[in-house]
Design a protein around this motif. Structure first.
Motif, PDB file in Angstrom:
ATOM      1  N   ASN A  63       0.805  -1.221   0.000  1.00 49.37           N
ATOM      2  CA  ASN A  63       0.000   0.000   0.000  1.00 49.37           C
ATOM      3  C   ASN A  63       0.841   1.276   0.000  1.00 49.37           C
ATOM      4  OD1 ASN A  63      -2.916  -1.020   0.349  1.00 49.37           O
ATOM      5  ND2 ASN A  63      -1.799  -2.162   1.922  1.00 49.37           N
ATOM      6  N   THR A  64       2.142   1.119  -0.031  1.00 52.62           N
ATOM      7  CA  THR A  64       3.026   2.281  -0.157  1.00 52.62           C
ATOM      8  C   THR A  64       3.887   2.173  -1.418  1.00 52.62           C
ATOM      9  OG1 THR A  64       4.726   1.189   1.197  1.00 52.62           O
ATOM     10  CG2 THR A  64       3.147   2.602   2.338  1.00 52.62           C
ATOM     11  N   LEU A  65       3.542   1.240  -2.290  1.00 49.55           N
ATOM     12  CA  LEU A  65       4.400   0.930  -3.431  1.00 49.55           C
ATOM     13  C   LEU A  65       4.510   2.094  -4.413  1.00 49.55           C
ATOM     14  CD1 LEU A  65       6.139  -1.294  -4.584  1.00 49.55           C
ATOM     15  CD2 LEU A  65       4.155  -2.158  -5.826  1.00 49.55           C
ATOM     16  N   ALA A  66       3.373   2.759  -4.698  1.00 50.56           N
ATOM     17  CA  ALA A  66       3.384   3.816  -5.720  1.00 50.56           C
ATOM     18  C   ALA A  66       4.359   4.951  -5.392  1.00 50.56           C
ATOM     19  CB  ALA A  66       1.974   4.355  -5.929  1.00 50.56           C
ATOM     20  N   PRO A  67       4.274   5.567  -4.210  1.00 50.44           N
ATOM     21  CA  PRO A  67       5.245   6.637  -3.915  1.00 50.44           C
ATOM     22  C   PRO A  67       6.679   6.133  -3.814  1.00 50.44           C
ATOM     23  CG  PRO A  67       3.913   6.154  -1.977  1.00 50.44           C
ATOM     24  CD  PRO A  67       3.281   5.440  -3.113  1.00 50.44           C
ATOM     25  N   LEU A  68       6.865   4.891  -3.372  1.00 52.36           N
ATOM     26  CA  LEU A  68       8.220   4.362  -3.262  1.00 52.36           C
ATOM     27  C   LEU A  68       8.836   4.103  -4.633  1.00 52.36           C
ATOM     28  CD1 LEU A  68       7.998   1.893  -0.227  1.00 52.36           C
ATOM     29  CD2 LEU A  68       8.985   4.180  -0.300  1.00 52.36           C
ATOM     30  N   VAL A  69       8.033   3.628  -5.573  1.00 50.66           N
ATOM     31  CA  VAL A  69       8.544   3.400  -6.934  1.00 50.66           C
ATOM     32  C   VAL A  69       8.956   4.730  -7.569  1.00 50.66           C
ATOM     33  CG1 VAL A  69       7.900   2.687  -9.266  1.00 50.66           C
ATOM     34  CG2 VAL A  69       7.313   1.247  -7.318  1.00 50.66           C
ATOM     35  N   ALA A  70       8.108   5.739  -7.401  1.00 47.77           N
ATOM     36  CA  ALA A  70       8.447   7.059  -7.935  1.00 47.77           C
ATOM     37  C   ALA A  70       9.713   7.601  -7.265  1.00 47.77           C
ATOM     38  CB  ALA A  70       7.287   8.022  -7.720  1.00 47.77           C
ATOM     39  N   GLU A  71       9.818   7.422  -5.969  1.00 45.54           N
ATOM     40  CA  GLU A  71      11.009   7.892  -5.256  1.00 45.54           C
ATOM     41  C   GLU A  71      12.251   7.115  -5.691  1.00 45.54           C
ATOM     42  OE1 GLU A  71      13.180  10.190  -2.385  1.00 45.54           O
ATOM     43  OE2 GLU A  71      11.302  10.426  -3.488  1.00 45.54           O
ATOM     44  N   PHE A  72      12.065   5.848  -6.029  1.00 46.40           N
ATOM     45  CA  PHE A  72      13.206   5.048  -6.498  1.00 46.40           C
ATOM     46  C   PHE A  72      13.814   5.665  -7.758  1.00 46.40           C
ATOM     47  CE2 PHE A  72      15.280   1.695  -8.884  1.00 46.40           C
ATOM     48  CZ  PHE A  72      16.013   1.025  -7.903  1.00 46.40           C
ATOM     49  N   GLY A  73      12.949   6.065  -8.687  1.00 41.65           N
ATOM     50  CA  GLY A  73      13.450   6.697  -9.903  1.00 41.65           C
ATOM     51  C   GLY A  73      14.195   7.989  -9.605  1.00 41.65           C
ATOM     52  N   LEU A  74      13.641   8.799  -8.719  1.00 39.66           N
ATOM     53  CA  LEU A  74      14.294  10.059  -8.366  1.00 39.66           C
ATOM     54  C   LEU A  74      15.601   9.823  -7.617  1.00 39.66           C
ATOM     55  CD1 LEU A  74      11.171  12.116  -7.224  1.00 39.66           C
ATOM     56  CD2 LEU A  74      12.371  12.240  -9.414  1.00 39.66           C
ATOM     57  N   ARG A  75      15.606   8.847  -6.709  1.00 39.67           N
ATOM     58  CA  ARG A  75      16.830   8.533  -5.975  1.00 39.67           C
ATOM     59  C   ARG A  75      17.907   7.986  -6.895  1.00 39.67           C
ATOM     60  NH1 ARG A  75      18.173  11.256  -2.371  1.00 39.67           N
ATOM     61  NH2 ARG A  75      16.628  12.612  -3.216  1.00 39.67           N
ATOM     62  N   PHE A  76      17.493   7.186  -7.900  1.00 39.28           N
ATOM     63  CA  PHE A  76      18.467   6.670  -8.857  1.00 39.28           C
ATOM     64  C   PHE A  76      19.139   7.821  -9.599  1.00 39.28           C
ATOM     65  CE2 PHE A  76      19.534   5.532 -13.224  1.00 39.28           C
ATOM     66  CZ  PHE A  76      20.435   4.500 -13.018  1.00 39.28           C
ATOM     67  N   CYS A  77      18.356   8.796 -10.020  1.00 33.45           N
ATOM     68  CA  CYS A  77      18.926   9.959 -10.703  1.00 33.45           C
ATOM     69  C   CYS A  77      19.905  10.690  -9.794  1.00 33.45           C
ATOM     70  CB  CYS A  77      17.819  10.909 -11.152  1.00 33.45           C
ATOM     71  SG  CYS A  77      16.851  10.309 -12.542  1.00 33.45           S
ATOM     72  N   PHE A  78      19.513  10.883  -8.539  1.00 39.28           N
ATOM     73  CA  PHE A  78      20.399  11.580  -7.607  1.00 39.28           C
ATOM     74  C   PHE A  78      21.699  10.813  -7.405  1.00 39.28           C
ATOM     75  CE2 PHE A  78      22.055  12.016  -3.305  1.00 39.28           C
ATOM     76  CZ  PHE A  78      22.303  13.373  -3.245  1.00 39.28           C
ATOM     77  N   VAL A  79      21.589   9.501  -7.167  1.00 38.91           N
ATOM     78  CA  VAL A  79      22.785   8.681  -6.946  1.00 38.91           C
ATOM     79  C   VAL A  79      23.662   8.662  -8.184  1.00 38.91           C
ATOM     80  CG1 VAL A  79      23.584   6.321  -6.544  1.00 38.91           C
ATOM     81  CG2 VAL A  79      21.736   7.255  -5.156  1.00 38.91           C
ATOM     82  N   PHE A  80      23.033   8.544  -9.331  1.00 37.72           N
ATOM     83  CA  PHE A  80      23.756   8.525 -10.598  1.00 37.72           C
ATOM     84  C   PHE A  80      24.555   9.821 -10.779  1.00 37.72           C
ATOM     85  CE2 PHE A  80      23.587   9.511 -15.217  1.00 37.72           C
ATOM     86  CZ  PHE A  80      24.383   8.469 -15.672  1.00 37.72           C
TER      87      PHE A  80
END
Length: 265
Positions: free
Chosen positions: A178-195
């Protein structure tokens, strides 16, 4: 349409990273010509500051940079989401301790902290992944704790508690889906930041070390070419920018899709 463009960009980069040894015309560190040769001929994109084929270096750089960024993001999410869910479900002193630890880490500028730790521990790939993952997990913790606290007070979670379900069950079967949607979106943003963060560290000399190809390091190594009007350092910089744009296009589409907003015809 933007999501398709983003997915296409990501697919191209994934293929380049996965099949770099087969797609590259030369070996990663092979010197094939003179310094900063122009485009064309045996070197499609010219050569770098040592005479290595730039196309080959870009392909191997995709494999090295993207794989490290992905591994770092996965580790940061595993640590941040697990601790965030734990704090939201248990609350009390556990929540206070974890939250205060995160506050302390977030109070220190991440780049300065990373430079200090990497200067002490060295810049091997495992150390690089672990240090950045720990620092980045603080942002994941804040988000996962916030969304999990909203879910933890729902009736179906209380029912699961009354049934005697354990902590692991609550995290895995009730909170996470039930928290998957915001976490998936945050994963993409975090990947960009880490990259981008790994590329910045490489540009400063504390990322992936030579002779391994890395886009941030390639920009630093070839920066002197700009003085002579040679665009060699702009190619790895463009590779970084295009991938970041592609991931953000997909994340924007995903956020729009999961928000329930629909475009009017």
């Amino acid at each position: 349409m933007s999501a398709r463009i983003g997915l296409f960009i990501i697919l191209v980069y994934v293929v380049a990273a996965a099949f770099a040894p087969m797609l590259a015309p030369y070996r990663e560190t092979e010197i094939v010509g003179e310094v900063w040769e122009p485009f064309g001929g045996a070197t499609l994109l010219g050569t770098d500051q040592l005479g290595r084929d730039l196309l080959t270096r870009l392909l191997y750089g995709a494999r090295n940079t993207i794989s490290i960024a992905l591994a770092t993001t996965l580790l940061s999410f595993a640590m941040g989401a697990a601790s965030g869910f734990l704090a939201a479900i248990l609350g009390g002193w556990i929540d206070n301790i974890l939250s205060r630890m995160v506050d302390i880490l977030m109070a220190i500028p991440i780049l300065i902290f990373a430079l200090m730790i990497l200067s002490i521990l060295g810049t091997s790939v495992p150390v690089l992944i672990l240090v950045i993952a720990v620092l980045d997990s603080t942002r994941v913790f804040r988000l996962s704790r916030a969304v999990a606290m909203d879910v933890a007070v729902m009736d179906y979670v209380e029912v699961a508690r009354l049934r005697g379900e354990g902590l692991w069950w609550l995290m895995r079967r009730e909170i996470f889906p039930n928290t998957l949607a915001p976490l998936v979106a945050e994963f993409g943003l975090r990947f960009c930041f880490v990259f981008l963060f790994i590329s910045a560290l490489s540009f400063l000399g504390l990322g992936l070390q030579p002779p391994a190809a890395d886009w941030g390091g390639m920009v630093r190594e070839n920066a002197g070419a700009i003085t002579f009007g040679i665009i060699t350092p702009l190619l790895p910089a463009a590779a970084i920018a295009v991938l970041t744009i592609g991931v953000n296009l997909v994340v924007d589409w995903f956020l729009h899709h999961t928000s329930g907003i629909r475009d009017e015809s």
